[in-house]
Design a protein around this motif. Structure first.
Motif, PDB file in Angstrom:
ATOM      1  N   HIS A 192       0.932  -1.205   0.070  1.00 21.43           N
ATOM      2  CA  HIS A 192       0.042   0.192  -0.095  1.00 21.43           C
ATOM      3  C   HIS A 192       0.898   1.231  -0.082  1.00 21.43           C
ATOM      4  CE1 HIS A 192      -3.760   2.103   0.337  1.00 21.43           C
ATOM      5  NE2 HIS A 192      -3.420   2.308   1.917  1.00 21.43           N
ATOM      6  N   ASN A 193       0.678   2.231  -0.984  1.00 24.24           N
ATOM      7  CA  ASN A 193       1.552   3.316  -1.092  1.00 24.24           C
ATOM      8  C   ASN A 193       0.678   4.594  -1.270  1.00 24.24           C
ATOM      9  OD1 ASN A 193       3.963   4.700  -1.555  1.00 24.24           O
ATOM     10  ND2 ASN A 193       3.711   4.442  -3.960  1.00 24.24           N
ATOM     11  N   ASP A 220       7.500  -3.850   0.080  1.00 21.47           N
ATOM     12  CA  ASP A 220       7.297  -3.612  -1.543  1.00 21.47           C
ATOM     13  C   ASP A 220       8.330  -4.071  -2.361  1.00 21.47           C
ATOM     14  OD1 ASP A 220       6.816  -2.238  -4.025  1.00 21.47           O
ATOM     15  OD2 ASP A 220       5.523  -0.739  -2.915  1.00 21.47           O
ATOM     16  N   GLY A 239       4.120 -10.925  -4.179  1.00 21.92           N
ATOM     17  CA  GLY A 239       3.275 -12.160  -3.861  1.00 21.92           C
ATOM     18  C   GLY A 239       3.644 -12.921  -2.689  1.00 21.92           C
ATOM     19  N   ASP A 241       3.857 -11.551   0.484  1.00 20.14           N
ATOM     20  CA  ASP A 241       3.454 -11.027   1.796  1.00 20.14           C
ATOM     21  C   ASP A 241       3.114 -11.993   3.118  1.00 20.14           C
ATOM     22  OD1 ASP A 241       2.777  -8.046   1.105  1.00 20.14           O
ATOM     23  OD2 ASP A 241       2.818  -9.231  -0.696  1.00 20.14           O
ATOM     24  N   PHE A 625      -6.245   9.789 -12.510  1.00 18.10           N
ATOM     25  CA  PHE A 625      -7.562   8.835 -12.935  1.00 18.10           C
ATOM     26  C   PHE A 625      -7.915   8.023 -11.678  1.00 18.10           C
ATOM     27  CE2 PHE A 625      -4.705   7.794 -16.866  1.00 18.10           C
ATOM     28  CZ  PHE A 625      -5.351   8.975 -17.535  1.00 18.10           C
ATOM     29  N   GLN A 627      -9.186   4.589 -10.810  1.00 22.96           N
ATOM     30  CA  GLN A 627      -9.289   3.078 -11.441  1.00 22.96           C
ATOM     31  C   GLN A 627      -9.615   3.311 -13.067  1.00 22.96           C
ATOM     32  OE1 GLN A 627      -7.941   1.911  -8.602  1.00 22.96           O
ATOM     33  NE2 GLN A 627      -9.466   0.210  -8.890  1.00 22.96           N
TER      34      GLN A 627
HETATM   35  N1  LIG Z   1      -4.779   8.777  -8.105  1.00 19.41           N
HETATM   36  C1  LIG Z   1      -5.166   7.541  -7.718  1.00 19.41           C
HETATM   37  N2  LIG Z   1      -5.517   7.255  -6.474  1.00 19.41           N
HETATM   38  C2  LIG Z   1      -5.745   5.977  -5.937  1.00 19.41           C
HETATM   39  C3  LIG Z   1      -6.713   5.274  -7.029  1.00 19.41           C
HETATM   40  C4  LIG Z   1      -6.602   5.707  -8.264  1.00 19.41           C
HETATM   41  O1  LIG Z   1      -6.725   4.779  -9.295  1.00 19.41           O
HETATM   42  N3  LIG Z   1      -5.690   6.725  -8.782  1.00 19.41           N
HETATM   43  N4  LIG Z   1      -7.284   3.977  -6.538  1.00 19.41           N
HETATM   44  C5  LIG Z   1      -7.832   4.047  -5.244  1.00 19.41           C
HETATM   45  C6  LIG Z   1      -7.908   2.369  -4.680  1.00 19.41           C
HETATM   46  S1  LIG Z   1      -9.535   2.082  -5.108  1.00 19.41           S
HETATM   47  C7  LIG Z   1      -6.943   1.729  -4.208  1.00 19.41           C
HETATM   48  S2  LIG Z   1      -7.566   0.043  -3.917  1.00 19.41           S
HETATM   49  C8  LIG Z   1      -5.647   2.260  -3.520  1.00 19.41           C
HETATM   50  C9  LIG Z   1      -4.668   1.392  -4.213  1.00 19.41           C
HETATM   51  O2  LIG Z   1      -3.529   1.848  -4.063  1.00 19.41           O
HETATM   52  P1  LIG Z   1      -2.171   1.142  -3.233  1.00 19.41           P
HETATM   53  O3  LIG Z   1      -2.514   0.326  -2.208  1.00 19.41           O
HETATM   54  O4  LIG Z   1      -0.930   2.458  -3.161  1.00 19.41           O
HETATM   55  O5  LIG Z   1      -1.629   0.302  -4.503  1.00 19.41           O
HETATM   56  P2  LIG Z   1      -0.860   0.325  -5.867  1.00 19.41           P
HETATM   57  O6  LIG Z   1      -0.656   1.913  -6.286  1.00 19.41           O
HETATM   58  O7  LIG Z   1      -1.868  -0.462  -6.865  1.00 19.41           O
HETATM   59  O8  LIG Z   1       0.385  -0.510  -5.536  1.00 19.41           O
HETATM   60  C10 LIG Z   1       0.929  -0.009  -4.452  1.00 19.41           C
HETATM   61  C11 LIG Z   1       2.579  -0.865  -4.436  1.00 19.41           C
HETATM   62  O9  LIG Z   1       2.188  -2.110  -4.192  1.00 19.41           O
HETATM   63  C12 LIG Z   1       3.495  -2.788  -4.640  1.00 19.41           C
HETATM   64  N5  LIG Z   1       3.397  -4.310  -4.788  1.00 19.41           N
HETATM   65  C13 LIG Z   1       2.891  -4.676  -6.163  1.00 19.41           C
HETATM   66  N6  LIG Z   1       2.777  -6.278  -5.910  1.00 19.41           N
HETATM   67  C14 LIG Z   1       3.035  -6.215  -4.454  1.00 19.41           C
HETATM   68  C15 LIG Z   1       3.127  -7.607  -3.452  1.00 19.41           C
HETATM   69  O10 LIG Z   1       2.771  -8.666  -3.886  1.00 19.41           O
HETATM   70  N7  LIG Z   1       3.362  -7.216  -2.151  1.00 19.41           N
HETATM   71  C16 LIG Z   1       3.745  -6.095  -1.895  1.00 19.41           C
HETATM   72  N8  LIG Z   1       3.829  -6.000  -0.462  1.00 19.41           N
HETATM   73  N9  LIG Z   1       3.659  -4.951  -2.808  1.00 19.41           N
HETATM   74  C17 LIG Z   1       3.358  -5.037  -4.002  1.00 19.41           C
HETATM   75  C18 LIG Z   1       3.609  -1.911  -5.899  1.00 19.41           C
HETATM   76  O11 LIG Z   1       5.039  -2.086  -6.333  1.00 19.41           O
HETATM   77  C19 LIG Z   1       3.516  -0.655  -5.573  1.00 19.41           C
HETATM   78  O12 LIG Z   1       4.438   0.310  -5.116  1.00 19.41           O
HETATM   79  O13 LIG Z   1      -5.401   3.604  -4.431  1.00 19.41           O
HETATM   80  C20 LIG Z   1      -6.576   4.554  -4.412  1.00 19.41           C
HETATM   81  N10 LIG Z   1      -6.187   5.726  -4.875  1.00 19.41           N
END
Ligand SMILES: Nc1nc2c(c(=O)[nH]1)N[C@H]1C(S)=C(S)[C@@H](COP(=O)(O)OP(=O)(O)OC[C@H]3O[C@@H](n4cnc5c(=O)[nH]c(N)nc54)[C@H](O)[C@@H]3O)O[C@H]1N2
Ligand SMILES: Nc1nc2c(c(=O)[nH]1)N[C@H]1C(S)=C(S)[C@@H](COP(=O)(O)OP(=O)(O)OC[C@H]3O[C@@H](n4cnc5c(=O)[nH]c(N)nc54)[C@H](O)[C@@H]3O)O[C@H]1N2
Ligand code: SF4
Ligand SMILES: [Mo]
Length: 762
Positions: A192-193, A220, A239, A241, A625, A627
């Motif tokens: 989560h980032n 990450d 994958g 974790d 964006f 999603q």
């Molecule tokens: N601007 C913007 N913001 C959003 C969204 C959007 O579409 N746009 N969507 C929102 C939504 S619904 C969600 S769910 C969140 C998602 O947001 P985040 O939870 O931050 O998810 P991601 O940005 O997809 O990826 C976060 C990190 O997961 C890492 N990662 C990939 N695979 C793995 C793994 O197997 N294990 C671990 N530990 N890390 C891994 C990637 O390298 C990446 O740095 O963002 C929200 N915020």
């Protein structure tokens, strides 16, 4: 660092501030943004009945919670491609030709056709997909109508995002906790980032906590922006974790760093857990995760001794082969370290007692038992279906006063993959009518070829949408949806937290755009069941829900930032936990009864196929964006004109690829096109695939789907058995074998400013 002070929403109310004076001719409203799913408190400014600006809240607590997606919303919703009138398909499904009809004509026909499907195939042949996230306005009314009609087949994006985590958390302690960011001393991000423009409030909470001296631990595979700011970064294999958490538990249990009193008094299964954990010595965990064992141990010790700590919910473990185990391992870490329901720890809030929760509106008790058991997915992957959640009815009534506590709307879902199979005629029974609201199903689940086959096999498809998405292009009816600027909102925090928030309507919807409330009310009427949605207006419905506060919705929205009751801690000391045993079930009695391993475990990747030497994950959200949405907004597209995959230099060179070129990502399921961006933050042999790409300016209709066939990640997301979590049946999107090859010809592009208009037959 100062001792934690209790979590207290009162500080939001007490915040001293004065609202900025409105400018001449400008009306301001206090609103919750729904351009993503986190509902920032913002202010809208309107002139001549139209919102001209979205700006940050005047309340200093909320002031920094705003991002570019919220700010651009008035422009995004005013885009000429917005759907303003009900459209009826003419010609073949997906032919891209539409006739404008009235809401009454549309709903009368839809009601008749849906009743015909129900009569012919049974109510379970009607499936609904709605995300509840950025609409967050379904209010439980869809479920309520489905329950009365008899269909259990509701699916949602929350099956891959928090809803499933909520359902799995119940197996351990009956509720889904939310971390007390304000007072915590350690935050663990599993992938989560959050960033400045991605879930801005969570990003702000983390930054503030770090400024207070809280530690940040990040897992990450990629050197994300959070990883860069972390005290400890564990660059684990994609994958892995769940394996990592076994390593943490090994250290914490061996070194006696857990809360022994809490464990002996409030948990069951600790000895069995210890034995399972012993199967994961640190050298094995180091091999499974690719991380240094000393760093794993240091991170584990920091988490256990630098508390109270929180592991905020992460979507990353929602989308893994070991999702159920990974989520359970998080629950176990939180519990045995003594962080449950303490200030600075993981708050188990329960429902707000003054508001009727959506869980109650949904009326799950009226759906007959035999219909519940027909819920798709319930046989093989029952965890978030009625069958898997049934054992929590009694404990939940005891502790939370609701027999059907539908946390984050994720507790009584059909599994998406089984639903699409049934739609395609490959399930245990047919699904022949499909509706989606605030959801773009072709792109928002795994295995797009199956979803497409399912959609092409329907007798009736209805979309409630703002824009002509690839999924809407296949509908029989596309009904125009309002936006968050155009309706009020009572936000019950997804039935996850006990605070309640309110949003004013800022302007009238354009054209004939209508709310989901109106959609369900009209559908109930058209199906001959007006009693199911007895309220005349959304405001009446809200008044009914807030009656327990002694105020009307209108009074609340004008006077109250948040409605809450005084927070209490360690509530379990009074009521126990909402599990069958009343304790934290480290070893889950319910998983055992369902025929699964009652303890967490780690299922390794299947053997590598040499044709697909790289691993991909889908994610790393784009700032501009949300999603699959927002691709129609020129300002946002200027920031991200094309879908990009990321590779590091070494991996790109080995494949003979260079920065900026067009490539194809291929695997056993499908193929997408993207531009290559070389990023040194990526580890070797890992590919980042962006989620949800299509281009509104490209040709619409079946065969084209506005570029979804070229770009949508759902074409690569597998859902065959090796790529499904066993207990939930959700797909593994974090570690899918693939290859990346050079594309000689660039895909054709159109100009976003020059979009192809909807073809409406006069
Ligand atoms: N601007 C913007 N913001 C959003 C969204 C959007 O579409 N746009 N969507 C929102 C939504 S619904 C969600 S769910 C969140 C998602 O947001 P985040 O939870 O931050 O998810 P991601 O940005 O997809 O990826 C976060 C990190 O997961 C890492 N990662 C990939 N695979 C793995 C793994 O197997 N294990 C671990 N530990 N890390 C891994 C990637 O390298 C990446 O740095 O963002 C929200 N915020
Ligand atoms: N393959 C794959 N699938 C995924 C993911 C992935 O990374 N890869 N990510 C998962 C995650 S984290 C999430 S949160 C889900 C999200 O899945 P969805 O909830 O389907 O999210 P969106 O893609 O934003 O689609 C929402 C649609 O609702 C429309 N919309 C917006 N506001 C309103 C409104 O007020 N009313 C109505 N009626 N419609 C509205 C938008 O135009 C948009 O087309 O997808 C999940 N699915
Ligand atoms: S993070 Fe941005 S899009 Fe999401 S609710 Fe806040 S302002 Fe709106
Ligand atoms: Mo999400």
């Amino acid at each position: 660092m100062p001792a934690p002070v209790p979590f207290d929403p009162q500080r939001i109310v007490d915040a001293q501030y004065s609202e900025r004076p409105a400018r001449e001719g400008v009306t301001t409203k206090r609103v919750l943004c729904a351009s993503c799913d986190i509902a920032c408190s913002v202010v809208t400014e309107s002139k001549n009945g139209r919102v001209i600006r979205v700006r940050s809240s005047d309340n200093p607590i909320f002031r920094d919670h705003i991002c570019m997606k919220g700010i651009v919303a008035p422009k995004g919703f005013a885009n000429p491609t917005r759907i303003l009138h009900p459209l009826k398909r003419v010609g073949e499904r997906g032919s891209g030709k539409w006739e404008q009809v009235t809401w009454d004509e549309a709903m009368t026909d839809i009601g008749e056709r849906l009743n015909a499907v129900v009569d012919q195939y049974g109510p379970e042949a009607w499936a609904v997909s709605t995300s509840q996230w950025n609409t967050s306005t379904d209010h439980g009314l869809g479920r309520r109508l489905m329950n009365h009609v008899g269909s259990p087949n509701w699916i949602s994006g929350v099956a891959l995002c928090a809803g499933n985590t909520a359902a799995v958390n119940r197996f351990s302690y009956g509720w889904f906790p939310f971390g007390d960011f304000n007072n915590t001393r350690c935050i663990v991000l599993m992938g989560h980032n959050p960033r400045r423009h991605s879930w801005t409030p969570i990003y702000n909470y983390i930054r503030t906590a770090q400024q207070r001296g809280a530690k940040l631990i990040v897992m990450d595979p990629r050197r994300s922006s959070s990883a860069e700011r972390a005290d400890i970064w564990l660059p684990l294999k994609v994958g892995s974790d769940a394996a990592m958490m076994f390593g943490w538990l090994k250290v914490i249990i061996d070194e006696g760093l857990y809360d022994k009193e809490f464990v002996s008094k409030w948990t069951i299964g600790f000895e069995e857990l210890r034995q399972r954990v012993n199967e994961y010595p640190l050298d094995r965990v180091a091999e499974l995760t690719g991380c240094d064992p000393n760093m794993i141990a240091e991170a584990a010790r920091t988490y256990a001794t630098h508390g109270p700590a929180i592991i905020p919910w992460t979507p990353i473990t929602d989308m893994q082969r070991n999702s159920t185990s990974a989520i359970r391992l998080q629950t176990i870490l939180r519990a045995i370290c003594g962080y449950l329901d303490v200030p600075g720890g993981e708050l188990l809030q329960g429902f707000n007692p003054d508001i009727i929760p959506e869980s109650e509106i949904e009326m799950h008790h009226v759906l007959p038992e035999e219909q519940k058991l027909k819920q798709l997915g319930s046989k093989d992957h029952p965890v978030f279906t009625y069958r898997g959640q049934a054992p929590f009815c009694e404990p939940s009534r005891r502790v939370y006063g609701q027999e059907y506590a539908n946390l984050v709307t994720g507790c009584y879902m059909a599994t998406p993959s089984e639903t699409f199979k049934a739609m395609a005629g490959e399930g245990s029974y047919p699904v022949k009518a499909f509706m989606f609201l605030g959801n773009n199903p072709l792109l928002s689940y795994a295995n797009m070829p199956m979803i497409l086959k399912g959609m092409m096999n329907q007798d009736l498809i209805v979309a409630h949408e703002q824009f002509m998405t690839p999924s809407a292009q296949l509908a029989d009816y596309v009904l125009p949806a309002d936006s968050w600027l155009e309706r009020p909102w009572l936000h019950d925090m997804f039935g996850w937290m006990s605070t309640i928030r309110f949003s004013e309507k800022s302007m009238d919807p354009p054209g004939e755009c209508r709310s989901t409330f109106e959609f369900w009310k009209r559908l109930a009427n058209a199906m001959g069941r007006p009693e199911v949605v007895p309220w005349d207006t959304l405001d009446d419905f809200y008044d009914y829900r807030v009656a327990g506060t002694g105020m009307s919705f209108d009074q609340l929205v004008k006077t109250t930032e948040v409605h809450f009751t005084k927070p209490e801690f360690k509530k379990y000391e009074k009521q126990g936990f909402a599990t069958p045993s009343g304790k934290v079930e480290l070893k889950s009695s319910v998983l055992k009864d369902l025929g699964f391993d009652p303890l967490p475990y780690f299922r390794e990747d299947p053997p590598q196929d040499e044709n697909y030497p790289l691993m991909m994950f889908t994610g790393v959200r784009e700032d501009g964006f949300f999603q699959t949405g927002h691709r129609h907004i020129p300002e946002m597209r200027a920031r991200h004109p094309e879908p990009e995959i990321y590779l590091n230099e070494k991996t790109a060179q080995a494949a003979g690829l260079s920065d900026g070129q067009w490539v194809a990502v291929e695997n056993t399921l499908g193929r997408i096109k993207a531009k290559l961006a070389i990023k040194d933050a990526m580890p070797d042999d890992l590919v980042r695939v962006p989620h949800g790409w299509w281009k509104p300016e490209m040709p619409k209709g079946h065969g084209q789907l506005s570029g979804a066939h070229d770009y949508a990640d759902s074409q690569l997301c597998r859902d065959d058995d090796d790529y499904l979590d066993l207990e939930q049946g959700i797909p593994h999107l974090k570690g899918i074998p693939c290859r990346v090859v050079s594309l000689v010809a660039e895909p054709a592009t159109a100009d976003i400013e020059d979009e192809i208009a909807l073809e409406v037959v006069e």
